[in-house]
Write an enzyme that holds these catalytic residues in place. Structure first.
Site, PDB file in Angstrom:
ATOM      1  CE  LYS A  14      -1.833  -0.923   3.998  1.00  0.00           C
ATOM      2  NZ  LYS A  14      -1.130  -2.192   4.285  1.00  0.00           N
ATOM      3  NE  ARG A  89      -4.328  -1.226   9.202  1.00  0.00           N
ATOM      4  CZ  ARG A  89      -3.229  -0.674   8.672  1.00  0.00           C
ATOM      5  NH1 ARG A  89      -3.230   0.563   8.274  1.00  0.00           N
ATOM      6  NH2 ARG A  89      -2.148  -1.396   8.540  1.00  0.00           N
ATOM      7  NE  ARG A 128       7.269  -2.124   6.320  1.00  0.00           N
ATOM      8  CZ  ARG A 128       5.952  -2.008   6.474  1.00  0.00           C
ATOM      9  NH1 ARG A 128       5.189  -1.649   5.454  1.00  0.00           N
ATOM     10  NH2 ARG A 128       5.398  -2.279   7.627  1.00  0.00           N
ATOM     11  NE  ARG A 161       6.022   0.082  10.431  1.00  0.00           N
ATOM     12  CZ  ARG A 161       4.847  -0.046   9.834  1.00  0.00           C
ATOM     13  NH1 ARG A 161       4.626   0.525   8.663  1.00  0.00           N
ATOM     14  NH2 ARG A 161       3.899  -0.739  10.395  1.00  0.00           N
ATOM     15  NE  ARG A 172       2.051  -4.672  11.459  1.00  0.00           N
ATOM     16  CZ  ARG A 172       3.271  -4.582  10.910  1.00  0.00           C
ATOM     17  NH1 ARG A 172       4.302  -5.051  11.554  1.00  0.00           N
ATOM     18  NH2 ARG A 172       3.418  -4.058   9.744  1.00  0.00           N
TER      19      ARG A 172
HETATM   20  P1  ADP Z   1       1.419  -1.562   7.565  1.00  0.00           P
HETATM   21  O1  ADP Z   1       2.344  -0.794   6.639  1.00  0.00           O
HETATM   22  O2  ADP Z   1       2.108  -2.738   8.163  1.00  0.00           O
HETATM   23  O3  ADP Z   1       0.118  -1.896   6.932  1.00  0.00           O
HETATM   24  P2  ADP Z   1       0.746   0.924   8.977  1.00  0.00           P
HETATM   25  O4  ADP Z   1       1.967   1.762   8.946  1.00  0.00           O
HETATM   26  O5  ADP Z   1      -0.332   1.277   8.035  1.00  0.00           O
HETATM   27  O6  ADP Z   1       1.151  -0.622   8.831  1.00  0.00           O
HETATM   28  O7  ADP Z   1       0.160   0.907  10.461  1.00  0.00           O
HETATM   29  C1  ADP Z   1       0.973   0.604  11.571  1.00  0.00           C
HETATM   30  C2  ADP Z   1       0.093   0.376  12.794  1.00  0.00           C
HETATM   31  O8  ADP Z   1      -0.631   1.586  13.083  1.00  0.00           O
HETATM   32  C3  ADP Z   1      -0.975  -0.700  12.634  1.00  0.00           C
HETATM   33  O9  ADP Z   1      -0.491  -2.013  12.916  1.00  0.00           O
HETATM   34  C4  ADP Z   1      -2.014  -0.236  13.667  1.00  0.00           C
HETATM   35  O10 ADP Z   1      -1.603  -0.542  14.987  1.00  0.00           O
HETATM   36  C5  ADP Z   1      -1.951   1.286  13.511  1.00  0.00           C
HETATM   37  N1  ADP Z   1      -2.899   1.780  12.484  1.00  0.00           N
HETATM   38  C6  ADP Z   1      -2.598   2.362  11.292  1.00  0.00           C
HETATM   39  N2  ADP Z   1      -3.713   2.697  10.624  1.00  0.00           N
HETATM   40  C7  ADP Z   1      -4.763   2.327  11.417  1.00  0.00           C
HETATM   41  C8  ADP Z   1      -6.181   2.393  11.284  1.00  0.00           C
HETATM   42  N3  ADP Z   1      -6.775   2.908  10.193  1.00  0.00           N
HETATM   43  N4  ADP Z   1      -6.923   1.886  12.304  1.00  0.00           N
HETATM   44  C9  ADP Z   1      -6.366   1.375  13.404  1.00  0.00           C
HETATM   45  N5  ADP Z   1      -5.047   1.259  13.587  1.00  0.00           N
HETATM   46  C10 ADP Z   1      -4.241   1.736  12.612  1.00  0.00           C
HETATM   47  P1  ADP Z   2       2.265  -1.803   3.204  1.00  0.00           P
HETATM   48  O1  ADP Z   2       2.264  -0.297   3.206  1.00  0.00           O
HETATM   49  O2  ADP Z   2       1.061  -2.387   2.545  1.00  0.00           O
HETATM   50  O3  ADP Z   2       2.485  -2.377   4.572  1.00  0.00           O
HETATM   51  P2  ADP Z   2       4.833  -1.513   1.827  1.00  0.00           P
HETATM   52  O4  ADP Z   2       4.518  -0.647   0.662  1.00  0.00           O
HETATM   53  O5  ADP Z   2       5.536  -0.896   2.977  1.00  0.00           O
HETATM   54  O6  ADP Z   2       3.504  -2.284   2.322  1.00  0.00           O
HETATM   55  O7  ADP Z   2       5.694  -2.751   1.266  1.00  0.00           O
HETATM   56  C1  ADP Z   2       6.137  -3.800   2.141  1.00  0.00           C
HETATM   57  C2  ADP Z   2       7.492  -4.341   1.638  1.00  0.00           C
HETATM   58  O8  ADP Z   2       7.292  -5.036   0.402  1.00  0.00           O
HETATM   59  C3  ADP Z   2       8.540  -3.258   1.360  1.00  0.00           C
HETATM   60  O9  ADP Z   2       9.800  -3.759   1.738  1.00  0.00           O
HETATM   61  C4  ADP Z   2       8.442  -3.052  -0.169  1.00  0.00           C
HETATM   62  O10 ADP Z   2       9.699  -2.644  -0.723  1.00  0.00           O
HETATM   63  C5  ADP Z   2       8.065  -4.442  -0.647  1.00  0.00           C
HETATM   64  N1  ADP Z   2       7.202  -4.438  -1.843  1.00  0.00           N
HETATM   65  C6  ADP Z   2       6.247  -3.523  -2.174  1.00  0.00           C
HETATM   66  N2  ADP Z   2       5.646  -3.850  -3.344  1.00  0.00           N
HETATM   67  C7  ADP Z   2       6.227  -5.001  -3.748  1.00  0.00           C
HETATM   68  C8  ADP Z   2       6.047  -5.847  -4.907  1.00  0.00           C
HETATM   69  N3  ADP Z   2       5.143  -5.564  -5.855  1.00  0.00           N
HETATM   70  N4  ADP Z   2       6.816  -6.968  -4.998  1.00  0.00           N
HETATM   71  C9  ADP Z   2       7.740  -7.258  -4.028  1.00  0.00           C
HETATM   72  N5  ADP Z   2       7.960  -6.500  -2.943  1.00  0.00           N
HETATM   73  C10 ADP Z   2       7.220  -5.377  -2.790  1.00  0.00           C
END
Ligand code: ADP
Ligand code: ADP
Length: 223
Positions: A14, A89, A128, A161, A172
């Protein structure tokens, strides 16, 4: 106002796609995870309230999250819309967003679901790295930066992170995937869900996402 929602499991891509789409479409990327991490760093009451949930891999309660997101959406730079990364979410967050946009005569244009199977997510999250300045994403093996430890885009330092440790990642996935399925259903029922295969390379996923949304003339996003 143009509001696009990016949905996906933790690690689906995302954030990666939100940065690219934001640049392409001339809209700000609004990421609730980034807002929470900034609040934790600054030690605000909101950050203190959110931190324990984040460390356990749980969702932060809707009462905290929705207010924070709506306040961010009210800022000037989001007047023409935003790419929402990590919100909504839960089903109730999705409903709160619908209501808030309806009050402004707007609606979510499309919910873009980056679909990645659970068995791939752990490998993505454990490799990541993110830049300190803006959260640009890299992956140790799949998408390394040009210079180790340095962001290609803005030259800032890359960090991992705290919640990308394997035990928190597992929590998670266990605690958040059920709610994700409900949010996907919310947008499917509204007829605005666009699912793309998130296992493909980053550029291919971006193309699929751009293909799935309505083209908007350049002058509408760059008046
Ligand atoms: P990821 O990249 O792993 O999807 P995020 O950076 O979006 O994680 O979110 C990190 C953490 O922040 C989540 O595991 C949750 O604890 C909290 N968080 C983020 N967005 C939301 C949301 N919309 N609702 C509730 N918790 C959230
Ligand atoms: P999210 O925000 O959904 O938690 P991220 O964008 O942070 O996910 O991506 C999670 C990890 O996967 C990062 O290390 C990123 O570089 C990698 N990644 C993202 N898109 C792809 C893809 N299409 N194929 C392989 N790895 C990816």
């Amino acid at each position: 106002m143009r509001v696009l929602v990016l949905l996906g499991a933790p690690g689906a891509g995302k954030g990666t796609q939100a940065h690219i789409l934001a640049r392409h479409l001339g809209l700000p990327r609004v990421a609730t995870g980034d807002l929470f991490r900034a609040a934790v760093r600054e030690g605000t009451p909101l950050g203190t309230a959110a931190q324990a949930y984040m460390e356990r891999g749980e969702l932060v309660p809707d009462e905290i999250t929705v207010g924070m997101l709506l306040e961010r959406l009210a800022a000037d730079d989001a007047a023409r819309g935003a790419i929402l990364d990590g919100f909504p979410r839960t089903r109730s967050q999705a409903a709160a967003l619908d209501r808030a946009l309806a009050e402004r005569g707007a609606a979510v244009e499309a919910a873009l679901y980056v679909d990645v199977p659970a068995d791939e997510l752990l490998a993505r999250l454990s490799g990541r790295w993110l830049c300190e300045a803006a959260g640009h994403t890299y992956h140790e093996t799949a998408y390394p930066p040009r210079v180790p430890g340095i962001c290609d885009v803005d030259g800032s330092r890359l960090v991992q992170r705290d919640d990308d440790r394997p035990e928190v990642v597992r929590a998670r996935l266990e605690k958040q995937l059920g709610a994700l399925a409900e949010v996907v259903e919310h947008y499917r029922a509204a007829g605005i869900l666009q699912a793309v295969d998130g296992r493909r390379p980053i550029a291919a996923v971006t193309n699929d996402l751009l293909d799935s949304i309505e083209p908007v003339p350049y002058w509408r996003t760059h008046p």
